[in-house]
Scaffold this active site. Sequence first.
Site, PDB file in Angstrom:
ATOM      1  N   CYS A  22       0.841  -1.181   0.000  1.00  0.00           N
ATOM      2  CA  CYS A  22       0.000   0.000   0.000  1.00  0.00           C
ATOM      3  C   CYS A  22       0.887   1.246   0.000  1.00  0.00           C
ATOM      4  O   CYS A  22       2.069   1.170   0.277  1.00  0.00           O
ATOM      5  CB  CYS A  22      -0.873   0.014   1.251  1.00  0.00           C
ATOM      6  SG  CYS A  22      -1.845  -1.471   1.413  1.00  0.00           S
ATOM      7  N   ARG A  47       1.977   2.666  -8.052  1.00  0.00           N
ATOM      8  CA  ARG A  47       2.112   1.364  -7.400  1.00  0.00           C
ATOM      9  C   ARG A  47       0.863   0.513  -7.590  1.00  0.00           C
ATOM     10  O   ARG A  47       0.893  -0.689  -7.373  1.00  0.00           O
ATOM     11  CB  ARG A  47       2.337   1.551  -5.896  1.00  0.00           C
ATOM     12  CG  ARG A  47       3.577   2.328  -5.547  1.00  0.00           C
ATOM     13  CD  ARG A  47       3.475   2.902  -4.151  1.00  0.00           C
ATOM     14  NE  ARG A  47       3.431   1.869  -3.131  1.00  0.00           N
ATOM     15  CZ  ARG A  47       4.438   1.571  -2.330  1.00  0.00           C
ATOM     16  NH1 ARG A  47       5.554   2.237  -2.419  1.00  0.00           N
ATOM     17  NH2 ARG A  47       4.337   0.633  -1.430  1.00  0.00           N
ATOM     18  N   TRP A  93      -3.716  -1.354  -1.815  1.00  0.00           N
ATOM     19  CA  TRP A  93      -3.741  -2.331  -2.916  1.00  0.00           C
ATOM     20  C   TRP A  93      -3.896  -3.683  -2.275  1.00  0.00           C
ATOM     21  O   TRP A  93      -2.951  -4.253  -1.752  1.00  0.00           O
ATOM     22  CB  TRP A  93      -2.455  -2.255  -3.738  1.00  0.00           C
ATOM     23  CG  TRP A  93      -2.603  -2.916  -5.077  1.00  0.00           C
ATOM     24  CD1 TRP A  93      -3.129  -2.380  -6.211  1.00  0.00           C
ATOM     25  CD2 TRP A  93      -2.219  -4.254  -5.429  1.00  0.00           C
ATOM     26  NE1 TRP A  93      -3.093  -3.286  -7.240  1.00  0.00           N
ATOM     27  CE2 TRP A  93      -2.546  -4.442  -6.794  1.00  0.00           C
ATOM     28  CE3 TRP A  93      -1.638  -5.313  -4.734  1.00  0.00           C
ATOM     29  CZ2 TRP A  93      -2.316  -5.631  -7.473  1.00  0.00           C
ATOM     30  CZ3 TRP A  93      -1.410  -6.509  -5.418  1.00  0.00           C
ATOM     31  CH2 TRP A  93      -1.748  -6.651  -6.766  1.00  0.00           C
ATOM     32  N   ASN A 119       0.654  -0.822   6.047  1.00  0.00           N
ATOM     33  CA  ASN A 119       1.080  -1.549   4.865  1.00  0.00           C
ATOM     34  C   ASN A 119       1.691  -2.851   5.358  1.00  0.00           C
ATOM     35  O   ASN A 119       2.550  -2.826   6.234  1.00  0.00           O
ATOM     36  CB  ASN A 119       2.141  -0.719   4.118  1.00  0.00           C
ATOM     37  CG  ASN A 119       2.730  -1.463   2.943  1.00  0.00           C
ATOM     38  OD1 ASN A 119       2.163  -2.434   2.456  1.00  0.00           O
ATOM     39  ND2 ASN A 119       3.879  -0.996   2.476  1.00  0.00           N
ATOM     40  N   GLY A 120       1.229  -3.983   4.844  1.00  0.00           N
ATOM     41  CA  GLY A 120       1.828  -5.247   5.247  1.00  0.00           C
ATOM     42  C   GLY A 120       0.794  -6.221   5.771  1.00  0.00           C
ATOM     43  O   GLY A 120      -0.382  -6.145   5.424  1.00  0.00           O
ATOM     44  N   GLU A 497      10.189 -20.253 -20.186  1.00  0.00           N
ATOM     45  CA  GLU A 497       9.956 -18.903 -19.669  1.00  0.00           C
ATOM     46  C   GLU A 497      11.127 -17.986 -20.036  1.00  0.00           C
ATOM     47  O   GLU A 497      10.938 -16.829 -20.400  1.00  0.00           O
ATOM     48  CB  GLU A 497       9.751 -18.972 -18.150  1.00  0.00           C
ATOM     49  CG  GLU A 497       9.588 -17.645 -17.445  1.00  0.00           C
ATOM     50  CD  GLU A 497       8.414 -16.802 -17.953  1.00  0.00           C
ATOM     51  OE1 GLU A 497       7.628 -17.260 -18.791  1.00  0.00           O
ATOM     52  OE2 GLU A 497       8.321 -15.638 -17.503  1.00  0.00           O
ATOM     53  N   LYS A 501      10.939 -14.437 -22.172  1.00  0.00           N
ATOM     54  CA  LYS A 501      11.454 -13.142 -21.675  1.00  0.00           C
ATOM     55  C   LYS A 501      12.329 -12.497 -22.742  1.00  0.00           C
ATOM     56  O   LYS A 501      12.216 -11.307 -23.023  1.00  0.00           O
ATOM     57  CB  LYS A 501      12.295 -13.315 -20.405  1.00  0.00           C
ATOM     58  CG  LYS A 501      11.637 -13.864 -19.163  1.00  0.00           C
ATOM     59  CD  LYS A 501      10.488 -13.091 -18.622  1.00  0.00           C
ATOM     60  CE  LYS A 501       9.195 -13.461 -19.264  1.00  0.00           C
ATOM     61  NZ  LYS A 501       7.985 -13.034 -18.592  1.00  0.00           N
ATOM     62  N   GLU A 504      10.354 -11.351 -25.931  1.00  0.00           N
ATOM     63  CA  GLU A 504       9.371 -10.315 -25.624  1.00  0.00           C
ATOM     64  C   GLU A 504      10.004  -8.925 -25.527  1.00  0.00           C
ATOM     65  O   GLU A 504       9.431  -7.959 -26.029  1.00  0.00           O
ATOM     66  CB  GLU A 504       8.710 -10.687 -24.282  1.00  0.00           C
ATOM     67  CG  GLU A 504       7.568  -9.805 -23.867  1.00  0.00           C
ATOM     68  CD  GLU A 504       6.895 -10.301 -22.590  1.00  0.00           C
ATOM     69  OE1 GLU A 504       7.396 -11.259 -21.963  1.00  0.00           O
ATOM     70  OE2 GLU A 504       5.867  -9.735 -22.217  1.00  0.00           O
ATOM     71  N   HIS A 520      16.185 -34.029 -32.918  1.00  0.00           N
ATOM     72  CA  HIS A 520      15.074 -34.447 -33.782  1.00  0.00           C
ATOM     73  C   HIS A 520      14.695 -33.362 -34.781  1.00  0.00           C
ATOM     74  O   HIS A 520      13.591 -33.370 -35.320  1.00  0.00           O
ATOM     75  CB  HIS A 520      13.874 -34.862 -32.928  1.00  0.00           C
ATOM     76  CG  HIS A 520      14.187 -36.057 -32.070  1.00  0.00           C
ATOM     77  ND1 HIS A 520      14.342 -37.326 -32.569  1.00  0.00           N
ATOM     78  CD2 HIS A 520      14.453 -36.152 -30.744  1.00  0.00           C
ATOM     79  CE1 HIS A 520      14.659 -38.165 -31.594  1.00  0.00           C
ATOM     80  NE2 HIS A 520      14.726 -37.464 -30.464  1.00  0.00           N
ATOM     81  N   LYS A 620      -0.083  -5.205 -21.125  1.00  0.00           N
ATOM     82  CA  LYS A 620       0.028  -5.869 -19.823  1.00  0.00           C
ATOM     83  C   LYS A 620      -1.147  -6.830 -19.605  1.00  0.00           C
ATOM     84  O   LYS A 620      -0.971  -7.933 -19.121  1.00  0.00           O
ATOM     85  CB  LYS A 620       0.102  -4.821 -18.707  1.00  0.00           C
ATOM     86  CG  LYS A 620       0.339  -5.411 -17.330  1.00  0.00           C
ATOM     87  CD  LYS A 620       1.716  -6.048 -17.225  1.00  0.00           C
ATOM     88  CE  LYS A 620       1.956  -6.771 -15.919  1.00  0.00           C
ATOM     89  NZ  LYS A 620       3.067  -7.735 -16.028  1.00  0.00           N
TER      90      LYS A 620
HETATM   91  O1  M6R Z   1      -2.300 -11.616 -16.860  1.00  0.00           O
HETATM   92  P1  M6R Z   1      -1.978 -12.983 -17.348  1.00  0.00           P
HETATM   93  O2  M6R Z   1      -1.046 -13.731 -16.474  1.00  0.00           O
HETATM   94  O3  M6R Z   1      -3.208 -13.804 -17.650  1.00  0.00           O
HETATM   95  O4  M6R Z   1      -1.243 -12.747 -18.735  1.00  0.00           O
HETATM   96  C1  M6R Z   1      -0.900 -13.808 -19.559  1.00  0.00           C
HETATM   97  C2  M6R Z   1       0.122 -13.375 -20.580  1.00  0.00           C
HETATM   98  O5  M6R Z   1      -0.401 -12.396 -21.408  1.00  0.00           O
HETATM   99  C3  M6R Z   1       1.395 -12.842 -19.908  1.00  0.00           C
HETATM  100  O6  M6R Z   1       1.931 -13.776 -19.035  1.00  0.00           O
HETATM  101  C4  M6R Z   1       2.470 -12.517 -20.961  1.00  0.00           C
HETATM  102  O7  M6R Z   1       2.896 -13.693 -21.570  1.00  0.00           O
HETATM  103  C5  M6R Z   1       3.602 -11.754 -20.278  1.00  0.00           C
HETATM  104  N1  M6R Z   1       3.710 -10.466 -20.857  1.00  0.00           N
HETATM  105  C6  M6R Z   1       4.914 -12.424 -20.382  1.00  0.00           C
HETATM  106  O8  M6R Z   1       5.923 -11.697 -19.792  1.00  0.00           O
END
Ligand code: M6R
Length: 625
Positions: A22, A47, A93, A119-120, A497, A501, A504, A520, A620
């Site tokens: 928060c 935040r 939050w 906060n916490g 993953e 990263k 992306e 393969h 996002k």
């Molecule tokens: O909000 P979500 O976890 O459902 O989002 C899913 C994906 O859009 C999200 O994880 C996306 O792959 C990220 N930008 C990866 O860093």
Amino acid sequence: MPPQYRQAGPDNPSRKVITHVCGIVGYAGAHPALPFLLEGLERLEYRGYDSAGVALVESEGVYVEKAAGRLSSLVAVVDKSRPAHVGIGHTRWATHGPPTDDNAHPHTDCAGRVAAIHNGIIENYRELRAELEKSGHVFSSETDTEVIPHLLEAGEGHSLGERALYARGRLEGAYAFLAVSADEPDAVVAVRQASPLVLGLGDTGNYLASDITALLPYTREVMILDNGEMAVVTGRGVEIRDAAGLVVDRTASHIEWTTEEASRGGYPHFMLKEIMEQPDAWADCLRGRIGADGAVILEELGLRPGDLERVLRVQLIAAGTAYHACLMAQRWLEEWARVPVRVDVASEFRYQHPILSPGTVVVAVSQSGETADTLASVALAKDAGFPVWAVTNVVGSTLAREVHRVLYTRAGPEVSVCSTKAYTTQLLVLALLADALADVHRPEPRSSVIPHLQSLPALGAAWLRERRDLGASVARVAAAPSVFYIGRGLDYAVALEGQLKLKEISYIHAEAYPAGELKHGTLALIEPGVPVVAVATSAALMPKVRSNIMEVRARGGSVLAVVPESLADEMQDLADAIITIPATDERVAPVLAALPLQLLAYDVATALDRDVDKPRNLAKSVTVE
Ligand code: M6R
């Protein structure tokens, strides 16, 4: 299993209400407090928050105004003519618990003469609340925070500082709080116990905030409170006392950051800030979810005896990074609990007429809780009559409202499009779920994974503190048109993953493969200089991964190995570069392996001058199909 789960929501008494990350501000001085409080809260908006409130100290009592929703809702209702020179303000939050007016801070004592913000997490709030209610205190919210003003009220007759010290002695958990009292209208008291709190020293008054960002237009002279410390802040000065109650002599530091830097905690990008926050997020995520006996407590699931035994299958659904978390969880669930798991990408699940057999629990994983495909998949599973649980980071998200039960990741707001701390906290929540299922499905004695999960925050923090220099590897990857990631078992899940990263945020083509799968087909793409990131955290699988790396080396591929310190020797003769992570139990080592993979992507993207926090073409929250 019949759909016996109650909707997550305010009527569910079993859920734990936690306000976390928060925003906190406070002022005592020569000017009216309200303008600073509102501006400070505005500066903390980045935040993320779901409600806001202020308290102003007046001789006849404490004026409190609060509102769910945006800060503008508070601004619309607050009486701006109030001249009080002392006050506190808060943006909440909630990581667990509904964002309502009643639950918004500040909270007050019975007489309305003390107000507090926090906060916490107060871990022992249930016991304290029961004790206070027994002695006649009346509560009006569901928060853990409200025990604070009532504890302060209980110390009536003593100074506010003494009462704060008393409260500090009674509260358990990780928290920071500010409080004001109409009986001491010139002071704000502050207590810090593991959540950040900064004092700002000004010419015409003194300030408090959870985050330097809020203070910068007013002062650059700050003091950081240490754990266990209590401060009494007035317009005349600041007195800090340590955990033993002794006065602390602290000199102020001058802060050079720009406001923009400060909003990112001094980091150049939110992504780096969020990477660095992970150990704290992990600790918050685990807090209160493991009993003294090492058993997992998933209170939010509201489980009744026999519920977990009746889980015969798990269907995991997610997108992107959350999907990768599910792939790791699948291995944990199947290996630890021997419960069969299917994982589907949400955009596929919703159109593939899935076969869900009786006894299946559907678990949707989503940072935002707003991903359209995930929500559609959840609707489908619910319509089919299956219990649906969610793992999400956002309280009040559509997903949280739609499912029968929610496990929050408690990572705090994730601003960077590129998910980091949300991913690793998803892993932790799913690991806890796997362990809880293992307890009932495989009751035979086994070595517990729990102490290893609990040690992750310290191991991760130590690694990030030193932050290995990825130097030459960054340049090599940044110059490559294509990068491959390989791993076996859990390491394949984390390799997936890692490659996401990289592509992306750097826009470099990347792919991940199970290490044994290269030969393969993909091996045809390995030629001199092609970077291959090999994740190898398992001693048992090491000989196999070594063979796969040799196949890469034989074609001239350049190998960057991510290995635990304990296995580093295995790579000395093989890899072009080695990044070590702390040695830990193999079942959780891939969580630590995520850190260098995130940093590699980050360093490459910044080397290429990419828009790290807002990569092209991406959002996002993917709220469209
Ligand atoms: O909000 P979500 O976890 O459902 O989002 C899913 C994906 O859009 C999200 O994880 C996306 O792959 C990220 N930008 C990866 O860093």
